[in-house]
Design a protein around this motif. Structure first.
Motif, PDB file in Angstrom:
ATOM      1  N   THR A  46      81.308  40.768  27.536  1.00  0.00           N
ATOM      2  CA  THR A  46      81.593  39.379  27.913  1.00  0.00           C
ATOM      3  C   THR A  46      80.516  38.823  28.837  1.00  0.00           C
ATOM      4  N   LEU A  47      80.091  39.631  29.812  1.00  0.00           N
ATOM      5  CA  LEU A  47      79.056  39.192  30.753  1.00  0.00           C
ATOM      6  C   LEU A  47      77.760  38.859  30.035  1.00  0.00           C
ATOM      7  N   VAL A  48      77.337  39.727  29.128  1.00  0.00           N
ATOM      8  CA  VAL A  48      76.080  39.499  28.408  1.00  0.00           C
ATOM      9  C   VAL A  48      76.191  38.286  27.488  1.00  0.00           C
ATOM     10  N   GLN A  49      77.320  38.165  26.784  1.00  0.00           N
ATOM     11  CA  GLN A  49      77.481  37.071  25.831  1.00  0.00           C
ATOM     12  C   GLN A  49      77.476  35.710  26.508  1.00  0.00           C
ATOM     13  N   TYR A  50      78.328  35.541  27.502  1.00  0.00           N
ATOM     14  CA  TYR A  50      78.392  34.236  28.161  1.00  0.00           C
ATOM     15  C   TYR A  50      77.216  34.043  29.115  1.00  0.00           C
ATOM     16  N   GLY A  51      76.642  35.152  29.585  1.00  0.00           N
ATOM     17  CA  GLY A  51      75.430  35.033  30.396  1.00  0.00           C
ATOM     18  C   GLY A  51      74.270  34.499  29.576  1.00  0.00           C
ATOM     19  N   THR A  52      74.181  34.924  28.305  1.00  0.00           N
ATOM     20  CA  THR A  52      73.146  34.401  27.408  1.00  0.00           C
ATOM     21  C   THR A  52      73.320  32.907  27.193  1.00  0.00           C
ATOM     22  N   CYS A  53      74.573  32.480  26.967  1.00  0.00           N
ATOM     23  CA  CYS A  53      74.845  31.049  26.799  1.00  0.00           C
ATOM     24  C   CYS A  53      74.468  30.272  28.052  1.00  0.00           C
ATOM     25  N   ALA A  54      74.819  30.827  29.222  1.00  0.00           N
ATOM     26  CA  ALA A  54      74.519  30.152  30.485  1.00  0.00           C
ATOM     27  C   ALA A  54      73.013  30.056  30.714  1.00  0.00           C
ATOM     28  N   LEU A  55      72.288  31.102  30.349  1.00  0.00           N
ATOM     29  CA  LEU A  55      70.834  31.085  30.522  1.00  0.00           C
ATOM     30  C   LEU A  55      70.183  30.033  29.644  1.00  0.00           C
ATOM     31  N   VAL A  56      70.595  29.968  28.375  1.00  0.00           N
ATOM     32  CA  VAL A  56      70.062  28.944  27.475  1.00  0.00           C
ATOM     33  C   VAL A  56      70.420  27.556  27.987  1.00  0.00           C
ATOM     34  N   LEU A  57      71.649  27.393  28.457  1.00  0.00           N
ATOM     35  CA  LEU A  57      72.083  26.098  28.979  1.00  0.00           C
ATOM     36  C   LEU A  57      71.274  25.693  30.194  1.00  0.00           C
ATOM     37  N   ALA A  58      70.959  26.639  31.062  1.00  0.00           N
ATOM     38  CA  ALA A  58      70.158  26.342  32.251  1.00  0.00           C
ATOM     39  C   ALA A  58      68.761  25.866  31.874  1.00  0.00           C
ATOM     40  N   VAL A  59      68.166  26.515  30.871  1.00  0.00           N
ATOM     41  CA  VAL A  59      66.839  26.090  30.395  1.00  0.00           C
ATOM     42  C   VAL A  59      66.899  24.665  29.851  1.00  0.00           C
ATOM     43  N   LEU A  60      67.964  24.355  29.131  1.00  0.00           N
ATOM     44  CA  LEU A  60      68.112  23.010  28.568  1.00  0.00           C
ATOM     45  C   LEU A  60      68.237  21.964  29.667  1.00  0.00           C
ATOM     46  N   VAL A  61      68.987  22.278  30.706  1.00  0.00           N
ATOM     47  CA  VAL A  61      69.157  21.337  31.822  1.00  0.00           C
ATOM     48  C   VAL A  61      67.813  21.050  32.483  1.00  0.00           C
ATOM     49  N   VAL A  62      67.009  22.093  32.666  1.00  0.00           N
ATOM     50  CA  VAL A  62      65.681  21.908  33.273  1.00  0.00           C
ATOM     51  C   VAL A  62      64.816  21.007  32.401  1.00  0.00           C
ATOM     52  N   LEU A  63      64.824  21.248  31.096  1.00  0.00           N
ATOM     53  CA  LEU A  63      64.023  20.422  30.187  1.00  0.00           C
ATOM     54  C   LEU A  63      64.487  18.969  30.188  1.00  0.00           C
ATOM     55  N   ILE A  64      65.785  18.753  30.248  1.00  0.00           N
ATOM     56  CA  ILE A  64      66.331  17.392  30.286  1.00  0.00           C
ATOM     57  C   ILE A  64      65.880  16.680  31.551  1.00  0.00           C
ATOM     58  N   LEU A  65      65.926  17.376  32.676  1.00  0.00           N
ATOM     59  CA  LEU A  65      65.519  16.772  33.935  1.00  0.00           C
ATOM     60  C   LEU A  65      64.024  16.457  33.943  1.00  0.00           C
ATOM     61  N   VAL A  66      63.232  17.360  33.369  1.00  0.00           N
ATOM     62  CA  VAL A  66      61.782  17.125  33.296  1.00  0.00           C
ATOM     63  C   VAL A  66      61.478  15.891  32.454  1.00  0.00           C
ATOM     64  N   ARG A  67      62.119  15.790  31.315  1.00  0.00           N
ATOM     65  CA  ARG A  67      61.886  14.635  30.431  1.00  0.00           C
ATOM     66  C   ARG A  67      62.361  13.348  31.079  1.00  0.00           C
ATOM     67  N   THR A  68      63.480  13.395  31.755  1.00  0.00           N
ATOM     68  CA  THR A  68      64.009  12.201  32.417  1.00  0.00           C
ATOM     69  C   THR A  68      63.036  11.710  33.487  1.00  0.00           C
ATOM     70  N   THR A  69      62.430  12.656  34.209  1.00  0.00           N
ATOM     71  CA  THR A  69      61.438  12.289  35.230  1.00  0.00           C
ATOM     72  C   THR A  69      60.232  11.607  34.595  1.00  0.00           C
ATOM     73  N   GLN A  70      59.852  12.035  33.408  1.00  0.00           N
ATOM     74  CA  GLN A  70      58.709  11.440  32.713  1.00  0.00           C
ATOM     75  C   GLN A  70      59.003  10.006  32.270  1.00  0.00           C
ATOM     76  N   LEU A  71      60.258   9.721  31.944  1.00  0.00           N
ATOM     77  CA  LEU A  71      60.604   8.422  31.379  1.00  0.00           C
ATOM     78  C   LEU A  71      61.043   7.394  32.421  1.00  0.00           C
ATOM     79  N   THR A  72      61.247   7.832  33.643  1.00  0.00           N
ATOM     80  CA  THR A  72      61.715   6.876  34.672  1.00  0.00           C
ATOM     81  C   THR A  72      60.672   6.669  35.755  1.00  0.00           C
TER      82      THR A  72
END
Length: 294
Positions: free
Chosen positions: A268-294
Motif C-alpha cells: 500500500t505504501l509503495v502504490q499510493y506513494g508512487t501516485c503521490a510522487l507523480v502528483l507532486a511532480v505535476l503540481v510543480v509543473l503546473i506552478l512553473v507554467r502558471t508563473t510563466q503565463l502571469t
C-alpha cells in the motif's frame, strides 16, 4: 475446435480461462485448479484463487476466518469489479449531454491555459486561478465520435484493470493519469488552445495494461500494436492533443509499475506513494507554467 485436454495443452497452446474461454492463461486457481485469466484471478496468501472459490463459504471456497481475499494488486474483491468504470462512463456521458444541451457550458469546462494571451492580463484559464479546468476537461467531449471512441476504450481497458487493481487503486490511476495529460497540455500547448477529452486518462490505462500484461508474462503484441496505432493517429491527425496522450501514457506506465510490482509487505505504501510522487511532480509543473503565463 474442441478444447484439448490439459495433458496435451503444450501442443495446443495454453488453456482458456474457465470464465473467458477465449483468453489463454497459464495460471490456475490454487483451490479448484481451474484456469483463470488476470480479470478473474484473486490474490491469495499462496498464489491466486478464482472468483467462485472466493465467494464460496465452504467446500473449495474461501474458508471462514482466513485472510480477506485480495486482487492481484492487493485491492478488495467486490461483487461488481467494473463498478467504477461504469460510473466514470456515466459521468462522461452526463457531461456530454449537458454540453450538447447548453453549448456555452463547454467554454467553462475545457482546459484553457490563459486568455487573452500575453502581454494582456489573463482573465480566463488555469493561469488566472481556474484550476478546476485541469480536471473538468478530463470529462468533457463535444463530438459524438470523440466520446464514443473514448468510452469504448475506457470500457475495454478499464474493466480488466479495475478487476486486477481494485477500485481505489484503479481510481487513483485514472485520475492521476488524466491530470498528467492535462498538465503536459497546459505546460507545452499554446495557452489559448482549448483541450478536452478523457484521452489522457485512457492512455494512462493503456500504459498500466501493458505493465500488467508484462508482469503476468502475457503476449504483449496485441496491446503494443493497439498502442502504436493510437500513437500514429495522435501524431498524424490535426486537432489531437499529443501532449495529453503522452502525459497520460507516461503516468500510467509509472503508476502501473508501482501498483503491480510493489512488494507485498509494504504494498500500500509503495502504490499510493508512487501516485503521490507523480502528483507532486505535476503540481510543480503546473506552478512553473502558471508563473510563466502571469
Amino acid at each position: 475446435m474442441d478444447q484439448a485436454p490439459d495433458s496435451s495443452h503444450q501442443a495446443q497452446g495454453l488453456p482458456g480461462c474457465y470464465r473467458h474461454p477465449d483468453r489463454e492463461t497459464g495460471i490456475r486457481c490454487t483451490r479448484c485448479e481451474r484456469s483463470i485469466c488476470p480479470e478473474c484471478m484473486v490474490s491469495a496468501s499462496v498464489g491466486f484463487q478464482c472468483p467462485d472459490c472466493v465467494r464460496s463459504g465452504s467446500g473449495t471456497g474461501h474458508a471462514p476466518g482466513a485472510s480477506t481475499p485480495r486482487t492481484l494488486a492487493g485491492g478488495t474483491v467486490t461483487a461488481d469489479p467494473h463498478l467504477v468504470t461504469k460510473i466514470l462512463i456515466g459521468i462522461n456521458v452526463m457531461v456530454f449531454v449537458a454540453v450538447r444541451a447548453e453549448s456555452s457550458l463547454l467554454n467553462d469546462l475545457v482546459l484553457l491555459g490563459a486568455w487573452p494571451p500575453a502581454p494582456f492580463t489573463p482573465v480566463q484559464g488555469v493561469a488566472s486561478g481556474e484550476w478546476y479546468r485541469l480536471v473538468t476537461s478530463m470529462f468533457t467531449h463535444q463530438e459524438i465520435w470523440h466520446i464514443a471512441f473514448n468510452m469504448l476504450s475506457l470500457w475495454w481497458l478499464g474493466g480488466p484493470l479495475e478487476a486486477a487493481l481494485g477500485r481505489a487503486r484503479y481510481l487513483a490511476l485514472y485520475f492521476v493519469s488524466g491530470l498528467a495529460g492535462s498538465t503536459l497540455a497546459y505546460l507545452l500547448a499554446s495557452p489559448t488552445t482549448a483541450t478536452l477529452g478523457a484521452s489522457g486518462a485512457i492512455f494512462g490505462l493503456f500504459g498500466a495494461t501493458a505493465v500488467l500484461m508484462r508482469r503476468l508474462n502475457y503476449d504483449m503484441r496485441p496491446i503494443i500494436a493497439l498502442l502504436v496505432i493510437n500513437l500514429i493517429f495522435t501524431f498524424s491527425w490535426s486537432g489531437i492533443s499529443w501532449q495529453a496522450h503522452i502525459g497520460g501514457l507516461v503516468a500510467g506506465v509509472v503508476i502501473g509499475y508501482g501498483m503491480v510490482h510493489a512488494p507485498r509487505e509494504r504494498r500500500t505504501l509503495v502504490q499510493y506513494g508512487t501516485c503521490a510522487l507523480v502528483l507532486a511532480v505535476l503540481v510543480v509543473l503546473i506552478l512553473v507554467r502558471t508563473t510563466q503565463l502571469t
